[in-house]
Design a protein around this motif. Structure first.
Motif, mmCIF file in Angstrom:
data_model
loop_
_atom_site.group_PDB
_atom_site.id
_atom_site.type_symbol
_atom_site.label_atom_id
_atom_site.label_comp_id
_atom_site.label_asym_id
_atom_site.label_seq_id
_atom_site.Cartn_x
_atom_site.Cartn_y
_atom_site.Cartn_z
ATOM 1 N N LEU A 148 0.828 -1.215 0.000
ATOM 2 C CA LEU A 148 0.000 0.000 0.000
ATOM 3 C C LEU A 148 0.861 1.263 0.000
ATOM 4 C CD1 LEU A 148 -2.857 -0.998 2.487
ATOM 5 C CD2 LEU A 148 -3.132 -0.367 0.086
ATOM 6 N N TRP A 149 1.889 1.245 0.799
ATOM 7 C CA TRP A 149 2.801 2.409 0.829
ATOM 8 C C TRP A 149 3.391 2.645 -0.548
ATOM 9 C CZ3 TRP A 149 8.018 2.509 -0.251
ATOM 10 C CH2 TRP A 149 8.670 3.716 0.010
ATOM 11 N N PHE A 150 3.796 1.576 -1.227
ATOM 12 C CA PHE A 150 4.359 1.721 -2.567
ATOM 13 C C PHE A 150 3.334 2.323 -3.523
ATOM 14 C CE2 PHE A 150 4.883 0.019 -6.852
ATOM 15 C CZ PHE A 150 6.187 0.424 -7.142
ATOM 16 N N CYS A 151 2.093 1.853 -3.451
ATOM 17 C CA CYS A 151 1.051 2.328 -4.373
ATOM 18 C C CYS A 151 0.801 3.826 -4.201
ATOM 19 C CB CYS A 151 -0.240 1.554 -4.158
ATOM 20 S SG CYS A 151 -0.148 -0.176 -4.690
ATOM 21 N N TYR A 152 0.675 4.297 -2.967
ATOM 22 C CA TYR A 152 0.295 5.690 -2.739
ATOM 23 C C TYR A 152 1.474 6.653 -2.814
ATOM 24 C CZ TYR A 152 -4.486 4.479 -1.588
ATOM 25 O OH TYR A 152 -5.776 4.042 -1.665
ATOM 26 N N THR A 153 2.656 6.129 -2.800
ATOM 27 C CA THR A 153 3.815 7.041 -2.876
ATOM 28 C C THR A 153 4.540 6.971 -4.213
ATOM 29 O OG1 THR A 153 5.274 5.375 -1.888
ATOM 30 C CG2 THR A 153 4.175 6.942 -0.392
ATOM 31 N N GLN A 154 4.497 5.839 -4.892
ATOM 32 C CA GLN A 154 5.301 5.662 -6.092
ATOM 33 C C GLN A 154 4.471 5.579 -7.380
ATOM 34 O OE1 GLN A 154 8.615 5.789 -5.819
ATOM 35 N NE2 GLN A 154 8.346 6.032 -3.592
#
Length: 710
Positions: A148-154
């Motif tokens: 999830l962190w990857f999706c919303y930041t990258q």
């Protein structure tokens, strides 16, 4: 057609979902495996739908990513089939998160691929148990949060690597929303259904436990060990202690049902905080609500429930058993008193009867030796025979009483069967001749050994059988026989037989005659007399020899009574070798004989005999030593015992035959079995000499073999 398609789909679903369950012992593991297979099947169906939609939109890269993810899900399914359950689940979780991260990056956040995280969180709880697999669940959530962190930041809002159609992101957003909501609804329904099934299973299990609890043969009480109150009991407990209603006792103080001694025993059990204590078992008595005494076997088990101590009291009713035991003890005491009274009575009566009978018998014999009138002879004979018959009857009753009370024990003394039968023959030959019968003695030639047994009781058995045979036979013959049935180096089975040509016994009476005070019929009793104890005593005596008295009879044609006894061979018996026949046996000259025998006495006797015949004897104490000596020496003949340590006689001869096929071989054995001679001939022996052997027979067979090979 629709039914066929439905059945095909159902069969395919069951093949996929229930695969990988073979040999799975745990029910929880079976359920978890089924859920994982359902998850894989659903994911693959969703992937298939997505691939079709992506191809229709021209999103080929997304379709390729879906196919790659599907391939990895199939790999996880194969791992699950091979029982690598943990790796299968971890691979699926990792694959799903990587798939969502890549899809969000390739299509952009506006395509709303992240909507699939909604059903995914439900999937994690669906296939991973929180209580049993906390670390696995932690791993899954960690990977998901990282994804999830990857999706919303990258990930960019929109990515035009493959999207070139207007409003495509809106279409992708709507389709992903619909599919994710459908998946979420499906998994929610599945979880609710599983919970409902679990609740039903728990209720069913509770009902099952309650049924067992209330149908137990034991009365069960649950006692609060701290508050000293009765918290529960089953139906059997209510019935056993005659409690009117379960509600009357549940919640009542413990001392309303259990005595102070009972509570003291319960409290005396060792207990430790937080764990079950040491139980107690034993017999106790209780007083029911209606003042009846209940004898019971009690099992007390302490246990802890949520830090609270309880006692489980199981009560098994022994009242009927106690009463039966009490009645049996009373009956036993009465029987012992009666038996003692009977023994004293018989002892006193035997003394009182024998004293005058001895006087009558003695006086009769004196009168017969003095001068008397010729017409008085018959009267004196009747007096003598009647008094002797009375003495026999008294002795039979006393013998029967002694055997019944178990006071007869067999002696173990050296006995020669031939000599024993000669004693019996001498005892009865006069009676047989007086009745004009033929007396035949049939003794097996192999019964030369001396046995350890009870000669007196054996003579008593044969005497009883011969007395009956003489009594019930008016013409013809009587045969007394003995033969060896089987034998080993230590023991022999000998069969004894008494045969007559008397009145015989009807088939329907052949079992009754062995019972106490019973004869074949009343006519027999009136005509021949007797107590009917003879065969009963004989049968019991035979049982002391571990044998069974058997009968073969035909009415009017005679009877044969026979039994077998296993007798121990007296190994210390002296061999009689000074017979005149032995002294006259010629010498063989200087010949070499190899003798294999493990019994030192047998070896010594045979060696001394053969030395007198000019034979040089070479000794071997077992088969292996015999083979080694034969390979090193030259011999004209071998004499081999069959039963030896390390290597038996048959094996030893087979090895010797490999060296010399024509060497004369004699089997030297105490064994006896059916077709023994023919069997040993097949195994390479040329002659058989049974033990105990006759010197002249051994000499004859050695001479015959030496002549045949000369």
């Amino acid at each position: 057609m629709s039914n066929y398609l439905l059945l095909t789909c159902k069969s395919f679903y069951e093949d996929v979902v229930y695969s990988g369950l073979g040999g799975e012992p745990s029910i929880s593991n079976r359920k978890q495996t089924i859920r994982f297979n359902q998850f894989i099947l659903l994911i693959l169906v969703a992937n298939f739908v997505c691939v079709i939609s992506y191809f229709s939109y021209g999103l080929y890269i997304s379709a390729l990513i879906n196919l790659s993810a599907a391939y990895i899900f199939i790999m996880a399914y194969q791992l699950n089939l091979r029982r690598h359950y943990l790796f299968a689940r971890l691979l699926s979780v990792l694959n799903l998160n990587v798939y969502l991260a890549v899809m969000n990056y390739m299509e952009g956040l506006n395509a709303a691929e992240y909507f699939y995280y909604w059903p995914y969180f439900l999937v994690i709880t669906f296939i991973v148990s929180f209580k049993r697999n906390l670390l696995e669940l932690t791993f899954a959530y960690s990977v998901t949060l990282l994804s999830l962190w990857f999706c919303y930041t990258q990930c960019p809002p929109e990515n035009h690597y493959q999207v070139h159609i207007a409003n495509m992101f809106t279409k992708l957003h709507d389709s992903n929303l619909v599919i994710s909501l459908a998946l979420t609804a499906f998994f929610s329904y599945a979880i609710l259904r599983i919970n409902r099934n679990n609740e039903a299973a728990i209720l069913k299990e509770k009902q099952f436990v309650d049924t067992i609890y209330n149908t137990s043969l034991d009365g069960v009480f649950i006692l609060d060990a701290e508050a000293l109150i009765i918290t529960d009991c089953n139906s059997r407990a209510v019935e056993l202690l005659e409690i009117g209603n379960k509600k009357d006792i549940v919640g009542a103080p413990m001392d309303s049902l259990f005595t102070k001694e009972h509570i003291k025993i319960f409290r005396g059990m060792e207990q430790h905080p937080g764990e079950a204590g040491k139980g107690w078992q034993g017999e106790l008595s209780f007083t029911s609500q209606k003042d009846n005494t209940v004898f019971a076997y009690v099992n007390v088990v302490p246990f802890v429930d949520d830090t609270h101590h309880f006692w489980k009291i199981s009560i098994l009713d022994l009242s009927e058993i106690k009463m039966t035991k009490f009645e049996l003890m009373k009956a036993k005491q009465k029987a012992e008193v009666a038996s003692l009274a009977k023994t004293r009575f018989l002892s006193n009566m035997s003394h009182e009867l024998r004293t005058p009978l001895n006087g009558i018998i003695g006086t009769s014999n004196l009168l017969l030796q003095e001068d008397y009138l010729p017409e008085q002879k018959s009267h004196l004979d009747v007096l003598r025979l009647s008094s002797e018959h009375m003495m026999v009857l008294i002795n039979e009753i006393l013998d029967f009483n002694k055997i019944e009370s178990g006071k007869v024990e067999l002696e173990n003394v050296p006995v020669n069967i031939r000599s024993l039968l000669k004693k019996v023959e001498a005892q009865f030959s006069m009676q047989v001749q007086e009745k004009g019968l033929t007396f035949l003695i049939d003794v097996d030639d192999k019964l030369e050994a001396e046995f350890l047994t009870d000669e007196t009781r054996l003579i008593q058995v044969l005497s009883n059988l011969l007395s009956n045979a003489i009594k019930f036979t008016q013409e013809g013959f009587i045969t007394l026989g003995a033969r060896k049935v089987s034998s080993s180096s230590k023991r022999s089975v000998v069969q004894f037989m008494v045969k007559d040509t008397g009145i015989g016994i009807p088939a329907n009476k052949q079992q009754e005659i062995f019972e106490s005070f019973t004869q074949a019929d009343t006519d027999t009793t009136r005509k021949y007399g007797g107590t009917g104890l003879g065969l009963a005593i004989t049968k019991k005596l035979v049982s002391l020899f571990a044998g069974e008295l058997l009968l073969d009879s035909r009415e009017g044609l005679g009877s044969t009574f026979y039994f077998s006894a296993e007798l121990e061979i007296n190994e210390n018996a002296k061999q009689y070798i000074n017979d005149e026949k032995v002294k006259k046996l010629p010498s063989f000259g200087k010949i070499r004989v190899l003798m294999a025998e493990d019994n030192a006495v047998n070896m010594s006797v045979a060696r001394k005999l053969m030395n007198k015949w000019g034979i040089e004897v070479h000794e071997a104490v077992n088969g292996r030593e015999a083979v080694e000596k034969f390979r090193k020496g030259v011999y004209e003949l071998v004499l081999i015992d069959l039963e030896m340590p390390e290597m038996d006689g048959v094996t030893a001869l087979s090895e010797i035959r490999k060296v010399d096929q024509d060497i004369p071989a004699i089997a030297f054995t105490a064994a006896v079995y059916e077709d023994m001679r023919a069997d040993l001939m097949k195994k390479g022996f040329m002659e058989v000499v049974p033990k105990p052997f006759r010197p002249e027979e051994l000499h004859r067979k050695i001479s015959m073999l030496l002549k045949s090979t000369a």
